[in-house]
Design an enzyme around this catalytic site. Structure first.
Site, PDB file in Angstrom:
ATOM      1  N   GLN A 119       0.818  -1.309  -0.174  1.00 32.27           N
ATOM      2  CA  GLN A 119       0.084   0.002   0.088  1.00 32.27           C
ATOM      3  C   GLN A 119       0.842   1.235   0.094  1.00 32.27           C
ATOM      4  O   GLN A 119       0.941   1.796   0.894  1.00 32.27           O
ATOM      5  CB  GLN A 119      -1.031   0.193   1.090  1.00 32.27           C
ATOM      6  CG  GLN A 119      -2.024   1.092   1.145  1.00 32.27           C
ATOM      7  CD  GLN A 119      -2.947   1.233   2.050  1.00 32.27           C
ATOM      8  OE1 GLN A 119      -2.905   0.487   3.368  1.00 32.27           O
ATOM      9  NE2 GLN A 119      -3.896   2.024   2.055  1.00 32.27           N
ATOM     10  N   PHE A 120       1.364   1.870  -1.330  1.00 36.62           N
ATOM     11  CA  PHE A 120       2.122   2.752  -1.468  1.00 36.62           C
ATOM     12  C   PHE A 120       1.386   4.094  -0.914  1.00 36.62           C
ATOM     13  O   PHE A 120       2.202   5.049  -0.334  1.00 36.62           O
ATOM     14  CB  PHE A 120       2.523   3.037  -2.697  1.00 36.62           C
ATOM     15  CG  PHE A 120       1.298   3.883  -3.538  1.00 36.62           C
ATOM     16  CD1 PHE A 120       1.128   5.307  -3.581  1.00 36.62           C
ATOM     17  CD2 PHE A 120       0.279   3.010  -4.280  1.00 36.62           C
ATOM     18  CE1 PHE A 120       0.257   5.819  -4.642  1.00 36.62           C
ATOM     19  CE2 PHE A 120      -0.805   3.546  -4.753  1.00 36.62           C
ATOM     20  CZ  PHE A 120      -0.735   4.944  -5.339  1.00 36.62           C
ATOM     21  N   THR A 121       0.140   4.352  -0.461  1.00 40.97           N
ATOM     22  CA  THR A 121      -0.504   5.351   0.030  1.00 40.97           C
ATOM     23  C   THR A 121       0.002   5.646   1.460  1.00 40.97           C
ATOM     24  O   THR A 121      -0.362   6.666   1.946  1.00 40.97           O
ATOM     25  CB  THR A 121      -1.892   5.164  -0.279  1.00 40.97           C
ATOM     26  OG1 THR A 121      -2.684   4.071   0.663  1.00 40.97           O
ATOM     27  CG2 THR A 121      -2.788   5.117  -1.330  1.00 40.97           C
TER      28      THR A 121
END
Length: 191
Positions: A119-121
């Site tokens: 989850q790059f966010t």
């Protein structure tokens, strides 16, 4: 990127406490305000769950029973060492109850399972404006390598089952948080 307030959660003091050269103290280190955005550790959100699953493109691609649901993100400048630190934290965090009801057991101790989802966010920066910036997230090819290193590290550490999502796809994550217990992990110990 001039002076300004850097949140205590990020481990950086306000500009008022910076010295005359514009350097703010950070947990035993000095970091220039101008280099602050380059400090990008591997991050994880660890949730103790009774069950969790992830669906991608209409298909359940990973599911677990009791254990940990972990969201994983790599930031610019992260190394294999950062991934290994995260593996150690995930595998050995004592956040499961022992016979006396105290958080004293790890996922390894309980035979629990892990669902790891990229989850790059987690590197979203919403300090300015209303739309988050993700420039601190690592580029996808290298980020996937570090994500896979975390997953393989958990398997090598002896976690009974390690399930995953699909990297770079839109996913739906379902879980039942147990406790609830949710921890934020940062390999540079900013929080």
């Amino acid at each position: 990127m001039g002076g300004g307030y850097y949140p205590a959660a990020a481990g950086v003091a306000s500009s008022d406490s910076a010295d005359s050269e514009g350097v703010a103290p950070v947990v035993g280190k000095l970091v220039s305000r101008h280099s602050f955005n380059r400090i990008k550790p591997v991050r994880g959100v660890i949730q103790r769950v009774t069950e969790a699953s992830v669906t991608s493109e209409g298909e359940v691609v990973g599911s677990i029973g009791p254990g940990l649901m972990v969201l994983i993100a790599a930031g610019e400048g992260d190394t294999e060492k950062d991934a290994d630190v995260l593996v150690g934290k995930i595998a050995n965090l004592r956040i499961f109850s022992d016979a006396e009801g105290k958080m004293n057991l790890s996922v390894l101790d309980t035979g629990g399972e892990v669902l790891g989802v990229s989850q790059f966010t987690l590197f979203g920066d919403a300090r300015k404006g209303r739309r988050p910036s993700f420039v601190g997230a690592m580029e996808p090819v290298r980020a996937n390598e570090l994500y896979e290193r975390v997953i393989e590290g958990l398997r090598s550490a002896g976690v009974s089952k390690v399930a995953t999502g699909r990297f770079r796809t839109e996913m739906k994550v379902a879980l039942v948080n147990d406790g609830p217990v949710t921890l934020l992990i940062d390999t540079h110990k900013n929080f």
